[in-house]
Motif scaffolding. Structure first.
Motif, short mmCIF file in Angstrom:
data_model
loop_
_atom_site.label_atom_id
_atom_site.label_comp_id
_atom_site.label_asym_id
_atom_site.label_seq_id
_atom_site.Cartn_x
_atom_site.Cartn_y
_atom_site.Cartn_z
N ILE A 75 4.32 8.15 -7.18
CA ILE A 75 3.62 7.09 -7.11
C ILE A 75 4.60 6.26 -6.22
CG2 ILE A 75 2.46 5.11 -8.19
CD1 ILE A 75 2.48 6.84 -10.89
N PHE A 76 3.94 5.69 -5.20
CA PHE A 76 4.61 4.88 -4.23
C PHE A 76 4.10 3.45 -4.56
CE2 PHE A 76 4.47 8.67 -1.86
CZ PHE A 76 5.65 8.97 -1.34
N CYS A 77 5.02 2.24 -4.93
CA CYS A 77 4.86 1.18 -5.13
C CYS A 77 5.09 0.25 -3.72
CB CYS A 77 5.67 0.36 -6.21
SG CYS A 77 5.69 1.37 -7.65
N LEU A 78 3.99 -0.58 -3.53
CA LEU A 78 3.96 -1.07 -1.97
C LEU A 78 4.78 -2.45 -2.03
CD1 LEU A 78 1.28 0.06 -0.07
CD2 LEU A 78 3.51 0.66 0.13
N HIS A 79 4.55 -3.61 -3.03
CA HIS A 79 5.04 -4.76 -3.23
C HIS A 79 4.99 -5.43 -1.83
CE1 HIS A 79 6.76 -3.09 -6.72
NE2 HIS A 79 7.47 -2.32 -6.29
N GLY A 80 3.82 -5.47 -1.07
CA GLY A 80 3.86 -6.24 0.29
C GLY A 80 4.21 -5.35 1.31
N GLY A 81 4.64 -4.15 1.12
CA GLY A 81 5.13 -3.36 2.03
C GLY A 81 4.15 -2.83 3.24
N ALA A 82 2.75 -2.91 2.87
CA ALA A 82 1.70 -2.31 3.56
C ALA A 82 1.58 -3.29 5.06
CB ALA A 82 0.29 -2.57 3.11
N VAL A 83 2.10 -4.66 4.65
CA VAL A 83 1.97 -5.48 5.82
C VAL A 83 3.31 -5.26 6.62
CG1 VAL A 83 2.29 -7.87 6.52
CG2 VAL A 83 0.68 -7.09 4.87
N LEU A 84 4.69 -5.33 5.91
CA LEU A 84 5.81 -5.29 6.86
C LEU A 84 6.24 -4.07 7.38
CD1 LEU A 84 7.85 -7.49 4.63
CD2 LEU A 84 6.59 -8.36 6.39
N THR A 107 -6.12 -6.29 -2.89
CA THR A 107 -7.36 -5.64 -2.18
C THR A 107 -7.05 -5.43 -0.82
OG1 THR A 107 -8.67 -7.59 -2.05
CG2 THR A 107 -8.88 -6.13 -3.99
N SER A 108 -6.27 -6.51 -0.17
CA SER A 108 -5.88 -6.31 1.19
C SER A 108 -5.11 -5.23 1.49
CB SER A 108 -5.16 -7.73 1.54
OG SER A 108 -5.90 -8.68 1.51
N ASP A 109 -4.02 -4.92 0.63
CA ASP A 109 -3.11 -3.71 0.91
C ASP A 109 -4.06 -2.55 0.86
OD1 ASP A 109 -0.99 -4.86 1.30
OD2 ASP A 109 -0.14 -4.77 -0.78
N ILE A 110 -5.18 -2.29 0.11
CA ILE A 110 -6.08 -1.43 0.13
C ILE A 110 -6.76 -1.07 1.63
CG2 ILE A 110 -8.26 -0.30 -0.88
CD1 ILE A 110 -7.66 -1.67 -3.54
N ALA A 111 -7.13 -2.23 1.99
CA ALA A 111 -7.74 -2.34 3.64
C ALA A 111 -6.56 -1.79 4.37
CB ALA A 111 -8.33 -3.70 3.96
N ILE A 112 -5.36 -2.04 4.45
CA ILE A 112 -4.48 -1.78 5.35
C ILE A 112 -4.26 -0.26 4.94
CG2 ILE A 112 -1.79 -1.99 5.93
CD1 ILE A 112 -2.15 -4.72 5.23
N ALA A 278 -6.22 -18.61 1.95
CA ALA A 278 -7.21 -17.38 1.56
C ALA A 278 -6.61 -16.15 2.41
CB ALA A 278 -8.67 -17.52 2.10
N TYR A 279 -5.32 -15.76 1.82
CA TYR A 279 -4.52 -14.65 2.62
C TYR A 279 -3.93 -13.66 1.34
CZ TYR A 279 -0.95 -12.87 5.60
OH TYR A 279 -0.01 -12.05 6.12
N GLY A 280 -3.96 -12.60 1.65
CA GLY A 280 -3.40 -11.46 0.60
C GLY A 280 -3.93 -11.60 -0.87
N GLY A 281 -3.02 -11.68 -1.57
CA GLY A 281 -3.27 -11.81 -3.09
C GLY A 281 -3.88 -12.92 -3.66
#
Length: 490
Positions: A75-84, A107-112, A278-281
């Motif tokens: 299981i990989f935990c992203l903690h915002g890493g999808a953006v960075l 849900t934004s990380d799901i989109a990424i 209206a950004y990210g989380g």
């Protein structure tokens, strides 16, 4: 019953208060159903690797570096890493097997992830819980009295690290606008410490640069008597009292990896509505017009833009309307109880781990979307690496809107992005988060000056000395020189 053994990797996790808090939540949630084996080094990892039923990569790259040696689901935990770290994810996608999964907090990380991988991997959305220590037992007036603030004073709050990307200066702009348009009896409590070592798009040249900017802004607006500041080392009781005293929390962040945000849910736990980008989380935690107000946010050639001044409309709407304020307060309390209680969040995490542990092993690997990597250096912002353009595409997936569908009509309102000056054939915007420079020409200058206060599109056309070409206006919006809002028609 034999407990499943989790290899819990947190190699190199130091100094990130929010991540330490999240780590504690994971451990407390899983300790009754799993045996948690904390791994803090590569030596520990290899020593205990064969005993794991599942690996949870909470922090660090150790799993990525040795993925071929792991014979259990990960299981990989992203903690915002999808953006960075989206480039890293694309380039290492083949290391992810079909039996692995990702935990994301918005849900934004799901989109990424759906863009980063040719075929989406297993993705689980995990909300993070409100702290058990945030429990308000006093009325708003009692909380205000602790700070010697009159019960009729409109009290705004800001709780975050103080650095340009968190946009304290926009909270101060909102404070000034409220003072001029809503009530003179308004104050802002700022809770946070100045940061100078933020690693992402940091334009600061000196240690005290942003601190000086904030002080000069406060002086220019004559707001020194309207602002109280506290450092971030408040106790939980003190912080709760602050949240309880606020009439609104202002959370105008442009932090690229804002995948969750504890302050907004803490404020709502105390019945305080949140005005946030209206950004990210924040798109997930704040329910627009019900538990707060989401400021339309979009991506431009020179950075993220939000319609900050629209938040004042929400303050005006609630100011003096006790019935509506009570309704919003109840909405906040209900939302936190339903979605962010420790019990519900912990149950979700346990279910995610159970599903992942029982996933059938597979030899199929994921594939990265290489087309998602193309970018060029930015021509409008100072040179840093990576540049804004490196993040622009993924940041847009964190935003709630774009400028593609703008209607040039009476429903369109425009405002210059920030104060600006003209030097050496360039227009220089004086915003510390996005210090953009664009080419000068007389028509651009005239448009920007006409929009120094919020201006209707039809009014703008009448005011200009030349016939307005919509393509020129759209270009200025695309560059980020103008901030827009589109009023919805009935």
């Amino acid at each position: 019953m034999t407990l499943k053994k989790i290899g819990f990797l947190c190699v190199g996790l130091k100094g990130w208060i929010s991540l330490e808090r999240t780590k504690s939540f994971y451990i407390e949630s899983l300790k009754n159903t799993c045996e948690i084996i904390l791994i803090h080094s590569e030596e520990e990892f290899f020593e205990k690797l064969d005993s794991f039923d599942i690996v949870l990569n909470f922090f660090g790259n150790l799993v990525w570096e040795h993925k071929d040696k792991i014979k259990t689901p990960v299981i990989f935990c992203l903690h915002g890493g999808a953006v960075l770290n989206y480039k890293f994810l694309v380039n290492n996608a083949e290391k992810v097997s079909a039996h692995d999964s990702f935990i994301v907090n918005c849900t934004s990380d799901i989109a990424i992830l759906k863009e980063v991988f040719v075929m989406p991997p297993n993705i689980h959305l995990l909300r993070l819980p409100i702290s058990k220590d945030i429990e308000l037992n006093y009325s708003k007036n009692e909380c205000k009295s602790v700070f010697n603030i009159n019960e009729n004073t409109l009290l705004l709050g800001y709780v975050a690290r103080i650095l340009p990307q968190k946009n304290l200066h926009h909270a101060i702009h909102i404070l000034n606008k409220v003072k001029n348009e809503v009530t003179k009896d308004v104050k802002l409590i700022v809770i946070g410490d100045y940061w100078v070592d933020y690693p992402i798009l940091n334009w600061q040249k000196t240690e005290n640069e942003y601190h000086t900017y904030i002080n000069e802004l406060i002086d220019s607006y004559q707001l020194s008597e309207n602002i109280l500041q506290f450092q971030s080392n408040l106790s939980n009781d003190e912080l709760t009292m602050c949240y309880g005293a606020f009439d609104f929390l202002i959370h105008p962040t442009n932090s690229l990896d804002e995948n969750f945000g504890y302050a907004p849910i803490e404020a709502m736990k105390c019945g305080t509505p949140v005005i946030g980008t209206a950004y990210g989380g924040l798109k997930d935690s704040i329910v627009h017009q019900k538990t707060g107000f989401l400021l339309d946010t979009w991506s431009t050639e020179s950075g993220i833009r939000s319609a900050y001044y629209k938040g004042v409309e929400f303050i005006k709407k609630l100011y003096g309307d006790s019935a509506l304020k009570e309704k919003i307060t109840n909405n906040c309390l209900e939302r936190i109880e339903e979605h962010y209680s420790f019990k519900n969040c912990a149950q979700n995490l346990v279910e995610i781990v159970n599903i992942s542990t029982n996933t059938k092993m597979s030899t199929i690997s994921m594939t990265g979307n290489l087309d998602f990597l193309t970018y060029k250096e930015n021509e409008y912002l100072p040179t840093v690496k990576p540049s804004w353009n490196y993040y622009k595409k993924v940041a847009q997936l964190y935003c709630n809107t774009s400028i593609e569908n703008i209607e040039f009509s009476s429903t369109l309102f425009l405002r210059t992005f920030s104060k600006f000056s003209i030097l050496e054939a360039q227009i220089i915007f004086e915003d510390p988060t996005w210090p953009a420079k664009i080419p000068f020409n007389p028509q651009t200058e005239e448009i920007l000056k006409a929009c120094e206060t919020t201006t209707n599109y039809n009014q703008l056309k009448e005011e200009l000395s030349f016939t307005l070409d919509n393509s020129i206006l759209f270009n200025l919006i695309s560059i980020g020189a103008l901030v827009v809002s589109q009023q919805k028609t009935p």
